[in-house]
Write an enzyme that holds these catalytic residues in place. Structure first.
Site, PDB file in Angstrom:
ATOM      1  N   ASP A 156       0.702  -1.185   0.214  1.00 13.86           N
ATOM      2  CA  ASP A 156       0.047  -0.159  -0.164  1.00 13.86           C
ATOM      3  C   ASP A 156       0.926   1.323  -0.043  1.00 13.86           C
ATOM      4  O   ASP A 156       2.000   0.900  -0.307  1.00 13.86           O
ATOM      5  CB  ASP A 156      -1.018   0.095   1.226  1.00 13.86           C
ATOM      6  CG  ASP A 156      -2.263   0.612   0.815  1.00 13.86           C
ATOM      7  OD1 ASP A 156      -2.362   1.728   0.930  1.00 13.86           O
ATOM      8  OD2 ASP A 156      -3.152  -0.230   0.702  1.00 13.86           O
ATOM      9  N   HIS A 213      -3.848   5.287   4.226  1.00 15.57           N
ATOM     10  CA  HIS A 213      -4.667   4.235   3.381  1.00 15.57           C
ATOM     11  C   HIS A 213      -4.544   2.890   3.773  1.00 15.57           C
ATOM     12  O   HIS A 213      -5.343   2.069   4.051  1.00 15.57           O
ATOM     13  CB  HIS A 213      -4.263   4.404   2.102  1.00 15.57           C
ATOM     14  CG  HIS A 213      -5.173   3.759   0.991  1.00 15.57           C
ATOM     15  ND1 HIS A 213      -4.940   2.331   0.353  1.00 15.57           N
ATOM     16  CD2 HIS A 213      -6.494   3.863   0.155  1.00 15.57           C
ATOM     17  CE1 HIS A 213      -5.661   1.927  -0.403  1.00 15.57           C
ATOM     18  NE2 HIS A 213      -6.809   2.845  -0.352  1.00 15.57           N
ATOM     19  N   SER A 227     -10.845  -0.559  -2.621  1.00 16.93           N
ATOM     20  CA  SER A 227      -9.636  -0.598  -1.795  1.00 16.93           C
ATOM     21  C   SER A 227     -10.038  -1.368  -0.563  1.00 16.93           C
ATOM     22  O   SER A 227      -9.328  -1.865   0.181  1.00 16.93           O
ATOM     23  CB  SER A 227      -9.161   0.826  -1.306  1.00 16.93           C
ATOM     24  OG  SER A 227      -8.544   1.273  -2.454  1.00 16.93           O
TER      25      SER A 227
END
Length: 534
Positions: A169, A209, A386
Site C-alpha cells: 500500500d 490508506h 480498496s
C-alpha cells in the site's frame, strides 16, 4: 487507486540524497556464473517459501536465482548505485543522470534501460474515499464479514492462524498506536516491513490508506471491531509514492519478491494502474489484456510461485476510464469489485471485462460503507474497492487455512465458484459474492450426504472419540484426517467400515486441548466435523 486524489502531506525524505537524478530500470541479459543454484534454494529462499513450493509441486527455476552481483558491481564502479533489485525480471532500479543512459546501454551484459520516474518522488498520497464517515457501534465489521460467512469460518476456528499475508500500500500511519492492532506487535505478528519508496524499513509514514486496509484484515478488538483474518501474520510494504509513475509498478515487483522469499501465502493490493503523470507511461484499455502492464507481468510471475493474489478492481466505474486497472486484468489473481449493503454494484466500482474479454471483476464484497479503523483509531464507514479487496483477502486467507491442500489457483477458483452468481457471471460483480458455506460444500462435499457420521463424545475430555458411519460409507475405502487449528495435519489413516463393524475409535491421547477439524473422505461421500478436546 491509480487516478486518485493526492493528499497534502509533509514530505519527509528518509535515506535519500536530494539529487535530481532520474530513476531507471536496468535489465541484464543473463545470470551467468552465478554462485547460486536451483538445487540449493535455501541460500536465497526461506524454508517456509521452499515448503510452499513443495506443497504445490512448484519447481525452483532460474528466475528464482538472485541478480548477478558482478553486473551490479560493474555499475557501481561507474558511480551508479542499485536501489532495489528484481531476480524475477533480472534487473535493478537505479538513479542516474540522463547522460549516463547511453553508457549503461552499451554494456555487454545490459539488455535494456527503462525510464520509470523523474528525480526524487516523495512518499505518501493515496486518498481513500471517506464519504459516509461516522463513528460505529460494537461489531462494526460484522456486516461486511458475515456477507461472506467469515463469522462461520471464525466459529470453525479459522481466523488465519499459521498464514502469512502481505499488504502492499501507500503507508500505515499510526498502526503502532491503534489499540485494535496492538496484538500485531505484542505477538510479533508483523514478520517484515519495507518501504520501497524511501528504501527504509519505516512504513508508518503520513499516509493512512494502508492503515485502513490493514484494519479490515487484522484488527482484533472483540468489543468493537474484529477483522477478517485477525490471527494471521503480516508483511507490510509501502510501494506507492506521491506521483503516478511506472516506478510504483516495479516497487510492487520488489515487494512481491521479498514477500515470496519470506514465505508469504496471500498478497492484498488495494492499488491499480492505468494513467500516469507522464503520459508516455500510460496504458490504454487494450493493454488490460492480462499480460502487458508491468505490474500484471509481475503478478503473473508471483502466481507461479504459489502465492494467492487479491487485488481491488478500481474506482473508475463512474469516471472516463470506467474499466478495471492493472494488475486486476491478470487471470491469475482475484479482482474484487465493490457492492453496497443491498448487494448492488457501487457506482464507483470498475467494470470488466478484461481487454481479451474475460470476466472481471472476479468477485465482489462490501465496498460502499465498509467499516474501517482510521489512523486516529476511530471506526468509520468508507467507500472504495480498496476496502472490498481486503475483505476478500481475509476470506481467502481463512479459507486456505481450512483447506491447506489446495494450490493457490485452486483456492482462487474455489472462491469464484462460491460466488452467488457463478452460473451467470457478469462484468459488474463478476461471479458474485463468495461464501464460506458454498465454498465448503464445493471443496469438501462432492455429493450431498443423506446421513451424517455420528461423532461422540464431542466435546470430549477423554483421549478418544468414536465414529459411527451411515450406510453411504459402508464397504468403501475412506480417509480419516485430523487437522489442528493452524491447518496442519496431525494424523491420517484409511478405513473401510462394514455393516458389522461400522464404529471406529480415534485416539486423541497425543493431542493437546483445543479445536480440531475431522475430515472423512470416501469414494462417493465426504464429511467434516469440528472436534473440541478439553
Amino acid at each position: 487507486m491509480s487516478r486518485k486524489t493526492k493528499l497534502i502531506v509533509i514530505l519527509i525524505f528518509i535515506g535519500f540524497s536530494l539529487s535530481a537524478q532520474d530513476r531507471y530500470m536496468v535489465f541484464f541479459t543473463d545470470k551467468f556464473n552465478s554462485p547460486y543454484s536451483i538445487s540449493n534454494p535455501s541460500q536465497y529462499l526461506s524454508q517456509r517459501s521452499i515448503q510452499r513450493r513443495e506443497k504445490q509441486r512448484i519447481s525452483i527455476v532460474e528466475n528464482d536465482l538472485p541478480v548477478n552481483q558482478t553486473y551490479i558491481d560493474a555499475l557501481n564502479n561507474l558511480g551508479i548505485k542499485a536501489i532495489h533489485r528484481s531476480k524475477w525480471m533480472n534487473g535493478i532500479l537505479v538513479e542516474m543522470e540522463t547522460s549516463s543512459v547511453n553508457l549503461v546501454e552499451a554494456l555487454s551484459f545490459v539488455e535494456r534501460v527503462e525510464y520509470v520516474a523523474p528525480g526524487q518522488v516523495p512518499s505518501g498520497g493515496i486518498s481513500g474515499d471517506e464519504a459516509n464517515s461516522k463513528f460505529a457501534n460494537a461489531g462494526a465489521a460484522d456486516f461486511q464479514n458475515n456477507m461472506l460467512g467469515i463469522d462461520e469460518m471464525h466459529e470453525d476456528g479459522f481466523e488465519g492462524q499459521g498464514m502469512l499475508v502481505g499488504v502492499f500500500d501507500g503507508g500505515f500511519q499510526n498502526i503502532g498506536q491503534i489499540a485494535a492492532l496492538q496484538h500485531l506487535f505484542t505477538s510479533n505478528k508483523i514478520v517484515a516491513q519495507k518501504n520501497y519508496v524511501t528504501n527504509t524499513t519505516i512504513v508508518e509514514n503520513s499516509e493512512s490508506h494502508g492503515t485502513r486496509v490493514l484494519s479490515i484484515l487484522a484488527a482484533n478488538n472483540p468489543s468493537e471491531y474484529v477483522g477478517a483474518a485477525p490471527a494471521a501474520n503480516y508483511i507490510l510494504c509501502v510501494t506507492e509514492g506521491a506521483g503516478e509513475y511506472r516506478v510504483e509498478e516495479y516497487n510492487w515487483l520488489f515487494a512481491a519478491e521479498m514477500a515470496d522469499s519470506v514465505g508469504v501465502d496471500v498478497i492484498n493490493t488495494s492499488l491499480g494502474y492505468s494513467v500516469f503523470d507522464d503520459a508516455t507511461m500510460s496504458y490504454t484499455y487494450s493493454d488490460m489484456d492480462g499480460e502487458t502492464a508491468v505490474i500484471t507481468k509481475a503478478a503473473n510471475i508471483a502466481a507461479t510461485k504459489g502465492i494467492a493474489l487479491i487485488n481491488s478492481a478500481g474506482n473508475e466505474g463512474n469516471k472516463v476510464w470506467r474499466f478495471i486497472t492493472a494488475p486486476s486484468d491478470s487471470e491469475n489473481l482475484l479482482s474484487v469489485g465493490a457492492i453496497d449493503a443491498t448487494g448492488f454494484r457501487a457506482s464507483f466500482s470498475s467494470f470488466g471485462p478484461s481487454a481479451d474479454n474475460r470476466i472481471k471483476p472476479d468477485v465482489s464484497a462490501l465496498g460502499q460503507g465498509t467499516a474501517v479503523i482510521t489512523a486516529s483509531g476511530n471506526i468509520s464507514f468508507q467507500n472504495g474497492t480498496s476496502f472490498s479487496g481486503p475483505v476478500v483477502t481475509g476470506f481467502a486467507t481463512c479459507l486456505w487455512q481450512a483447506f491447506p491442500e489446495l494450490t493457490n489457483l485452486e483456492l482462487l477458483d474455489l472462491i469464484r465458484k462460491s460466488g452467488h452468481q457463478f452460473n451467470s457471471p457478469d462484468n459488474e460483480l463478476g461471479y458474485g459474492i463468495p461464501n464460506y458455506g458454498r465454498a465448503y460444500e464445493l471443496a469438501f462435499t462432492p455429493e450431498p450426504l443423506e446421513n451424517e457420521v455420528l461423532v461422540y463424545p464431542n466435546p470430549t475430555s477423554d483421549n478418544f472419540i468414536n465414529l459411527v458411519f451411515p450406510e453411504g460409507f459402508l464397504s468403501e475405502s475412506a480417509t480419516v484426517t485430523l487437522i489442528d487449528i493452524n491447518g496442519q495435519q496431525v494424523s491420517s489413516f484409511h478405513i473401510e467400515p462394514q455393516m458389522s463393524s461400522n464404529r471406529v475409535k480415534i485416539d486423541l491421547n497425543n493431542q493437546t486441548a483445543g479445536i480440531y477439524i475431522l475430515r472423512i473422505k470416501g469414494q462417493r461421500t465426504s464429511f467434516k466435523k469440528k472436534i473440541i478436546k478439553y
